[in-house]
Design an enzyme around this catalytic site. Structure first.
Site, PDB file in Angstrom:
ATOM      1  N   HIS A  12       0.781  -1.259  -0.179  1.00  0.00           N
ATOM      2  CA  HIS A  12       0.013   0.025   0.008  1.00  0.00           C
ATOM      3  C   HIS A  12       0.922   1.348   0.074  1.00  0.00           C
ATOM      4  O   HIS A  12       0.380   2.499   0.517  1.00  0.00           O
ATOM      5  CB  HIS A  12      -0.816   0.120   1.065  1.00  0.00           C
ATOM      6  CG  HIS A  12      -0.379  -0.009   2.662  1.00  0.00           C
ATOM      7  ND1 HIS A  12      -0.598  -0.620   3.644  1.00  0.00           N
ATOM      8  CD2 HIS A  12       0.916   0.665   3.046  1.00  0.00           C
ATOM      9  CE1 HIS A  12       0.047  -0.390   4.577  1.00  0.00           C
ATOM     10  NE2 HIS A  12       0.812   0.332   4.434  1.00  0.00           N
ATOM     11  N   HIS A  59      -2.136   5.105   9.615  1.00  0.00           N
ATOM     12  CA  HIS A  59      -0.805   5.534  10.018  1.00  0.00           C
ATOM     13  C   HIS A  59      -0.981   6.985  10.573  1.00  0.00           C
ATOM     14  O   HIS A  59      -0.064   7.705  10.207  1.00  0.00           O
ATOM     15  CB  HIS A  59      -0.151   5.629   8.609  1.00  0.00           C
ATOM     16  CG  HIS A  59       0.070   4.426   7.761  1.00  0.00           C
ATOM     17  ND1 HIS A  59      -1.051   3.549   7.152  1.00  0.00           N
ATOM     18  CD2 HIS A  59       1.382   3.583   7.556  1.00  0.00           C
ATOM     19  CE1 HIS A  59      -0.258   2.726   6.543  1.00  0.00           C
ATOM     20  NE2 HIS A  59       0.942   2.394   6.919  1.00  0.00           N
ATOM     21  N   HIS A 193       9.753  -4.492   4.968  1.00  0.00           N
ATOM     22  CA  HIS A 193      10.212  -2.720   4.770  1.00  0.00           C
ATOM     23  C   HIS A 193      10.396  -2.462   6.175  1.00  0.00           C
ATOM     24  O   HIS A 193       9.879  -2.501   7.118  1.00  0.00           O
ATOM     25  CB  HIS A 193       9.312  -2.044   3.839  1.00  0.00           C
ATOM     26  CG  HIS A 193       8.060  -1.610   4.236  1.00  0.00           C
ATOM     27  ND1 HIS A 193       7.138  -2.693   4.377  1.00  0.00           N
ATOM     28  CD2 HIS A 193       7.531  -0.500   4.556  1.00  0.00           C
ATOM     29  CE1 HIS A 193       5.870  -1.822   4.703  1.00  0.00           C
ATOM     30  NE2 HIS A 193       6.139  -0.606   4.675  1.00  0.00           N
ATOM     31  N   GLU A 240       3.353  -5.097   9.074  1.00  0.00           N
ATOM     32  CA  GLU A 240       2.176  -4.850   8.472  1.00  0.00           C
ATOM     33  C   GLU A 240       1.799  -6.241   7.711  1.00  0.00           C
ATOM     34  O   GLU A 240       0.273  -6.273   7.648  1.00  0.00           O
ATOM     35  CB  GLU A 240       2.186  -3.998   7.330  1.00  0.00           C
ATOM     36  CG  GLU A 240       2.239  -2.505   7.766  1.00  0.00           C
ATOM     37  CD  GLU A 240       2.641  -1.438   6.929  1.00  0.00           C
ATOM     38  OE1 GLU A 240       2.500  -0.235   7.031  1.00  0.00           O
ATOM     39  OE2 GLU A 240       2.749  -1.915   5.502  1.00  0.00           O
TER      40      GLU A 240
HETATM   41  C1  DHB Z   1       6.033   3.418   2.660  1.00  0.00           C
HETATM   42  C2  DHB Z   1       5.776   2.126   3.040  1.00  0.00           C
HETATM   43  C3  DHB Z   1       4.384   2.082   3.787  1.00  0.00           C
HETATM   44  O1  DHB Z   1       3.912   0.752   4.101  1.00  0.00           O
HETATM   45  C4  DHB Z   1       3.830   3.251   4.075  1.00  0.00           C
HETATM   46  O2  DHB Z   1       2.676   3.202   5.062  1.00  0.00           O
HETATM   47  C5  DHB Z   1       4.321   4.286   3.888  1.00  0.00           C
HETATM   48  C6  DHB Z   1       5.558   4.571   3.156  1.00  0.00           C
HETATM   49  C7  DHB Z   1       7.165   3.593   1.625  1.00  0.00           C
HETATM   50  O3  DHB Z   1       8.031   2.605   1.442  1.00  0.00           O
HETATM   51  O4  DHB Z   1       7.484   4.675   1.157  1.00  0.00           O
HETATM   52 FE    FE Z   2       2.378   1.251   5.644  1.00  0.00          FE
END
Ligand code: DHB
Ligand code: FE
Length: 289
Positions: A12, A59, A193, A240
């Site tokens: 997302h 978020h 991530h 997540e």
């Molecule tokens: C990014 C990834 C995310 O899950 C998010 O909520 C906001 C930014 C990113 O990798 O830029």
């Molecule tokens: Fe996110």
């Protein structure tokens, strides 16, 4: 009788919303990610769901760190998006399904999940980007929405086991719902991530592969780790994947993999899209089988 048609699991990242707004689908950076949605579009065209139960994490648009429910279920007539500071154009409002939402909430509370109920709720990029990816360019969204928010943001986080159990309770709610909707379940975020700190940019392909391989046939395998284990394995935002685990539970017992896509990087993430179709029997058959 309502019918669960399947589950769509996808990243997302807000920048995807920016790429959609700018029409960058054929751009060499974006094409490998957007191409993963072609089979999803064909499948949606065939299945034509009219409701989507979307598991995601907020978020900071609707819930901030001062008030953070572990699990929250939307029960609004409609849901608005708003500026989160990513430079994305806010998307058109989503029609809710409050009748289905309340049935889910009643089933969950009866199963001793003490959820927060939200009759007003803003929805952030973690819902808007995946819905845009699934139904691009539609004048009106073709699905009514039930948003289910999982806290993947502020410790203590729920365990994968609890998220899977929550999802399975939602599946029982959908199976006992008297409406005639065709329901698709969605789980958003991930895969590995980490956006900040010493490990910013961290990606773990081995753990991502485990998630993609296990989610359909054996989601319980993903409950062997604690949430803190997953933060270590997948990054502080890779957690997540809890949304994916909950959504897989909400599909019910059997899942057949229709398509998957895995591509690094999209922004700071290992970006993935997985489409699972619901099958009545437990276990998974692959397309090749
Ligand atoms: C990014 C990834 C995310 O899950 C998010 O909520 C906001 C930014 C990113 O990798 O830029
Ligand atoms: Fe996110």
């Amino acid at each position: 009788m309502a019918e669960i048609v399947g589950g769509i699991f996808t990243s997302h990242v807000p920048a995807i919303g920016g790429a959609i707004a700018k029409g960058l689908h054929q751009d060499p950076y974006w094409k490998p990610f957007f191409d993963g949605f072609h089979p999803v579009h064909s499948w949606l065209e065939e299945k034509k769901p009219d409701a989507a139960v979307v598991f995601y994490n907020d978020h900071g648009l609707n819930f901030f760190l001062d008030k953070m429910p572990t699990f929250a279920v939307g029960a609004a007539k409609s849901y608005r998006n708003s500026d989160e500071g990513w430079g994305l154009p806010p998307v058109k409002a989503f029609e809710g399904a409050p009748d289905l939402s309340w049935h889910i909430i009643e089933t969950l509370v009866d199963a001793e999940f003490d959820v927060t109920t939200c009759q007003e709720m803003l929805v952030d990029h973690a819902l808007t980007v995946p819905v845009q990816l699934c139904w691009p360019g539609t004048a009106a969204w073709p699905v009514r929405i039930v948003p289910i928010v999982v806290n993947t943001v502020q410790h203590p986080l729920p365990s994968p086991r609890r998220c899977l159990a929550l999802g399975r309770a939602v599946a029982r709610a959908l199976e006992s719902w008297g409406g005639d909707e065709r329901i698709v379940v969605m789980g958003t975020g991930g895969l590995s991530h980490q956006l900040d700190g010493e490990r910013a940019g961290f990606i773990n392909q081995k753990y991502d592969r485990l998630c993609l391989d296990s989610l359909g046939p054996d989601p319980d395998a993903l409950t062997a780790h604690s949430s803190l284990d997953i933060v270590e394995l997948a990054g502080s935002q890779g957690i997540e994947v809890l949304n994916w685990i909950a959504a897989r539970g909400a599909m019910g017992a059997g899942a057949r993999e229709v398509s998957r896509n895995y591509h690094i990087p999209i922004s700071n993430t290992a970006a993935a899209t997985l489409l699972l179709e619901r099958v009545e029997e437990a276990g998974q058959q692959s397309l090749a089988a």
